[in-house]
Design an enzyme around this catalytic site. Structure first.
Site, PDB file in Angstrom:
ATOM      1  CD  GLU A   1       1.475   5.648   2.181  1.00 53.04           C
ATOM      2  OE1 GLU A   1       1.226   5.441   0.983  1.00 53.04           O
ATOM      3  OE2 GLU A   1       2.624   5.740   2.636  1.00 53.04           O
TER       4      GLU A   1
HETATM    5  C1  LIG Z   1       2.434   4.944  12.490  1.00 53.59           C
HETATM    6  C2  LIG Z   1       1.717   5.919  11.626  1.00 53.59           C
HETATM    7  C3  LIG Z   1       2.411   6.585  10.607  1.00 53.59           C
HETATM    8  C4  LIG Z   1       1.747   7.518   9.810  1.00 53.59           C
HETATM    9  N1  LIG Z   1       2.458   8.232   8.871  1.00 53.59           N
HETATM   10  C5  LIG Z   1       1.845   9.288   8.241  1.00 53.59           C
HETATM   11  C6  LIG Z   1       2.616  10.186   7.424  1.00 53.59           C
HETATM   12  O1  LIG Z   1       3.825  10.013   7.221  1.00 53.59           O
HETATM   13  N2  LIG Z   1       1.984  11.239   6.865  1.00 53.59           N
HETATM   14  C7  LIG Z   1       0.646  11.482   7.054  1.00 53.59           C
HETATM   15  O2  LIG Z   1       0.138  12.470   6.526  1.00 53.59           O
HETATM   16  N3  LIG Z   1      -0.103  10.643   7.833  1.00 53.59           N
HETATM   17  C8  LIG Z   1       0.466   9.573   8.429  1.00 53.59           C
HETATM   18  N4  LIG Z   1      -0.273   8.718   9.236  1.00 53.59           N
HETATM   19  C9  LIG Z   1      -1.703   9.006   9.444  1.00 53.59           C
HETATM   20  C10 LIG Z   1      -2.631   7.969   8.813  1.00 53.59           C
HETATM   21  O3  LIG Z   1      -2.599   8.096   7.410  1.00 53.59           O
HETATM   22  C11 LIG Z   1      -4.030   8.173   9.415  1.00 53.59           C
HETATM   23  O4  LIG Z   1      -3.970   7.717  10.753  1.00 53.59           O
HETATM   24  C12 LIG Z   1      -5.099   7.437   8.651  1.00 53.59           C
HETATM   25  O5  LIG Z   1      -5.299   8.026   7.387  1.00 53.59           O
HETATM   26  C13 LIG Z   1      -6.451   7.398   9.393  1.00 53.59           C
HETATM   27  O6  LIG Z   1      -6.799   8.659   9.845  1.00 53.59           O
HETATM   28  P1  LIG Z   1      -7.244   8.858  11.383  1.00 53.59           P
HETATM   29  O7  LIG Z   1      -6.208   8.250  12.245  1.00 53.59           O
HETATM   30  O8  LIG Z   1      -7.556  10.293  11.597  1.00 53.59           O
HETATM   31  O9  LIG Z   1      -8.556   8.001  11.526  1.00 53.59           O
HETATM   32  P2  LIG Z   1     -10.055   8.495  11.227  1.00 53.59           P
HETATM   33  O10 LIG Z   1     -10.107   9.159   9.914  1.00 53.59           O
HETATM   34  O11 LIG Z   1     -10.543   9.244  12.415  1.00 53.59           O
HETATM   35  O12 LIG Z   1     -10.820   7.096  11.145  1.00 53.59           O
HETATM   36  C14 LIG Z   1     -11.248   6.370  12.288  1.00 53.59           C
HETATM   37  C15 LIG Z   1     -12.026   5.155  11.788  1.00 53.59           C
HETATM   38  O13 LIG Z   1     -13.184   5.572  11.054  1.00 53.59           O
HETATM   39  C16 LIG Z   1     -13.169   4.994   9.761  1.00 53.59           C
HETATM   40  N5  LIG Z   1     -13.768   5.918   8.787  1.00 53.59           N
HETATM   41  C17 LIG Z   1     -13.487   7.247   8.597  1.00 53.59           C
HETATM   42  N6  LIG Z   1     -14.215   7.736   7.575  1.00 53.59           N
HETATM   43  C18 LIG Z   1     -14.975   6.709   7.104  1.00 53.59           C
HETATM   44  C19 LIG Z   1     -15.940   6.588   6.054  1.00 53.59           C
HETATM   45  N7  LIG Z   1     -16.266   7.609   5.256  1.00 53.59           N
HETATM   46  N8  LIG Z   1     -16.518   5.389   5.862  1.00 53.59           N
HETATM   47  C20 LIG Z   1     -16.188   4.317   6.640  1.00 53.59           C
HETATM   48  N9  LIG Z   1     -15.289   4.372   7.640  1.00 53.59           N
HETATM   49  C21 LIG Z   1     -14.681   5.559   7.872  1.00 53.59           C
HETATM   50  C22 LIG Z   1     -11.697   4.706   9.449  1.00 53.59           C
HETATM   51  O14 LIG Z   1     -11.555   3.707   8.459  1.00 53.59           O
HETATM   52  C23 LIG Z   1     -11.212   4.273  10.832  1.00 53.59           C
HETATM   53  O15 LIG Z   1     -11.535   2.908  11.034  1.00 53.59           O
HETATM   54  C24 LIG Z   1       0.355   7.748  10.013  1.00 53.59           C
HETATM   55  C25 LIG Z   1      -0.338   7.057  11.021  1.00 53.59           C
HETATM   56  C26 LIG Z   1       0.321   6.168  11.832  1.00 53.59           C
HETATM   57  C27 LIG Z   1      -0.455   5.492  12.941  1.00 53.59           C
END
Ligand SMILES: Cc1cc2nc3c(=O)[nH]c(=O)nc-3n(C[C@H](O)[C@H](O)[C@H](O)COP(=O)(O)OP(=O)(O)OC[C@H]3O[C@@H](n4cnc5c(N)ncnc54)[C@H](O)[C@@H]3O)c2cc1C
Length: 380
Positions: A363
């Protein structure tokens, strides 16, 4: 300013505490080991009104305020964060959006079942190439006659296999970028909708996290939520409230670990006295209790803002950013206070430490919360 809880708030908190102790605690270690979804326990939570806490009773909900929700989330999360994420998603990301932006037919058909716990919901925004940058949606929903054709993949979906109804965010007008995104209600079992294998996770292992595939899934036009192009705003507004739920989950994980550490430190003896009498341990407890109290105030302030219909984007982001850090710090210290016993499953604190990490990721990661907060400060 009144810091007292009402009698109703105390009753709800105690009911959630009682439920967590009697229904969630037995078997929580085993469910974590086996990655087993707490199916029976979630059913009971629905019957007790914990899955549609803030929904109007005319749509099957409990009609309570957000403060009550925070109180219940804290108690459930102290014991089982896998159960509380189900509760948070269903309440904040599914029921809330449907109640506020769904039409009457959608509320009658879907919200009544979701809020009463008869059915379970999922919120599907994240994709392999769209996490923090949710504007990069690759899932498409193309208009055709009386329906949309849905194609694409969603990642990391909580309640991925167990849900009955899914709110799916997809790109309808690619040229309009995020203004061309829509939100749809998709039912389990529709042709072309497949659920991938369960993710093998570090924490919240009892929760059901899956990727989802949509191949030419026919979504009736009446299942679009709101005006054409409202989907991105819908998702962001849902997440703003969702963060209060996750902040409360983090608060519960932290306070659960603290309570266990306090109890243990009064029982375990070293060098002829209970370890709580060593200042190094006593000061850890003081830091933990102070940080938890601060996190609780931030959660309550965000909930109060929401109940007062104030803007809660910043207070919710602050609550999540801070409470999730407190959850990490507190659980690590709770393991330390337990010594070797902290490293084994029987004492619960190692699970809480693993569960805490996700609150800094989903989230909106902590980095994204800082973007939300700083934008709010600068745009003021
Ligand atoms: C157990 C679990 C349950 C989940 N449940 C749901 C769900 O029900 N529905 C749903 O839609 N999603 C869900 N998610 C997804 C979750 O919301 C995402 O994993 C999260 O938003 C991060 O996205 P990402 O994994 O693609 O990381 P990325 O966006 O690839 O980020 C990787 C890293 O880069 C950093 N980063 C990215 N952009 C920036 C920026 N502009 N400035 C600084 N740092 C940045 C991030 O903070 C992170 O540290 C779930 C994830 C998990 C692991």
């Amino acid at each position: 300013m009144d810091f007292n809880l009402t009698e109703e708030h105390i009753m709800i908190r105690d009911a959630a505490r009682d439920f967590a102790q009697t229904e969630l605690l037995p078997g929580v270690i085993e469910r974590d080991n086996k990655q087993e979804f707490p199916k029976e326990q979630i059913k009971k939570m629905g019957e007790l009104g914990f899955l549609g806490m803030m929904v109007d009773p005319k749509y099957g909900g409990s009609g309570l305020d957000t403060i009550s929700y925070v109180l219940a989330m804290e108690e459930i999360s102290k014991i089982d964060a896998s159960a509380s994420v189900v509760m948070s998603v269903n309440n904040s990301l599914v029921c809330w959006g449907l109640e506020h932006y769904g039409n009457e037919e959608q509320k009658q058909k879907y919200l009544t079942k979701l809020a009463s716990g008869e059915s379970l919901g999922a919120f599907c925004l994240s994709e392999p190439e769209a996490g923090s940058d949710a504007t990069s949606q690759k899932t498409t929903a193309i208009e055709k006659d009386d329906h949309y054709l849905l194609n694409g993949t969603k990642n990391w979906i909580t309640n991925g296999r167990t849900a009955d109804f899914y709110i799916v965010i997809a790109q309808t007008h690619i040229d309009k970028k995020h203004k061309g995104i829509n939100a749809f209600i998709v039912e389990k079992g529709w042709k072309g909708f497949d659920v991938g294998p369960k993710e093998d996770k570090l924490g919240i292992r009892g929760s059901d996290t899956h990727s989802l595939q949509f191949n030419d899934v026919k979504v009736p036009k009446e299942n679009r939520i709101g005006e054409d192009g409202f989907g991105f705003k819908f998702a962001m507004k849902s997440l703003a409230g969702g963060r209060i739920g996750i902040a409360s989950q983090a608060l519960g994980i932290a306070s659960g670990a603290y309570e266990l550490a306090l109890k243990y430190s009064k029982e375990r003896k070293a060098f002829g006295t209970e370890i709580c009498n060593h200042q190094a341990i006593a000061f850890k407890l003081a830091d933990m209790a102070t940080q938890i109290e601060a996190a609780r105030h931030l959660c309550m302030k965000a909930a109060w803002d929401k109940d007062q219909q104030n803007d809660y984007t910043m207070s919710g982001a602050m609550a999540k950013l801070y409470a999730s850090q407190v959850a990490m710090d507190t659980t690590v210290e709770a393991v330390q206070i337990h010594g070797g016993n902290g490293f084994v499953k029987e004492y619960h604190v190692e699970r809480l430490m693993r569960d805490a990490k996700i609150t800094q990721i989903y989230e909106g990661t902590s980095e994204i919360q800082k973007i939300v907060i700083s934008r709010g400060l600068i745009d003021k």
